[in-house]
Write a protein that holds these residues in place. Sequence first.
Motif, PDB file in Angstrom:
ATOM      1  N   TYR A  92       0.758  -1.168  -0.306  1.00 34.25           N
ATOM      2  CA  TYR A  92       0.057  -0.256  -0.116  1.00 34.25           C
ATOM      3  C   TYR A  92       0.848   1.692  -0.030  1.00 34.25           C
ATOM      4  O   TYR A  92       2.037   1.758   0.630  1.00 34.25           O
ATOM      5  N   ASN A 135      -8.501  -1.405  -2.586  1.00 32.09           N
ATOM      6  CA  ASN A 135      -8.868  -1.146  -1.226  1.00 32.09           C
ATOM      7  C   ASN A 135      -7.523   0.471  -1.496  1.00 32.09           C
ATOM      8  O   ASN A 135      -6.929   0.368  -1.357  1.00 32.09           O
ATOM      9  N   LYS A 160      -3.906   0.731  -2.108  1.00 33.03           N
ATOM     10  CA  LYS A 160      -3.789  -0.384  -2.305  1.00 33.03           C
ATOM     11  C   LYS A 160      -2.958  -0.839  -3.716  1.00 33.03           C
ATOM     12  O   LYS A 160      -2.834  -0.425  -4.792  1.00 33.03           O
TER      13      LYS A 160
END
Length: 166
Positions: A92, A135, A160
Amino acid sequence: MLTLPRIVDRPEVPYFALKRTVTLPFEAEIPGIMATLRSCLHARNVVPTGPVFFKHNLVAMPLIDMEFGVPVERLMPAEGDFVSGILPSGRYAEVTYLGPYDDLMEVNGLLIMWAREHGHSFDARPERSGEWFANRAEIYHTDPEDDKGSASSRTTVSIKLKDANS
């Protein structure tokens, strides 16, 4: 205050959330959304295992399909506007911001620009109506209901990245 952007590895995390489509700005809706989420969690005797997050699923400015959620110990039955799922593991791009919530749109933009300048691609895809993210979340280390976005609010923006084999 803004930390330097960084790349972090996150494990998968089960979560429970209230799904809503909101129009920017949506600050006035947050107290009702959070009260509904907390009421449902209380009725199910569920204690969150981490901080509240706002997950941006489909961004089509000024509309955003979002999930307002919390990490939980295990997947839970979902019904109506409530969803349960797994926040995916992976790499991330993140930045943590200390300051008012009014600045979070700019903080998101700075993280996106930094990631692209450094050759990182998000786990995202264009859709007819906007951009879908695997995400993309704002993690509220200080409770957005209690804190109201003061100068001491601490929020991590986390998006992400594509897996190396994608």
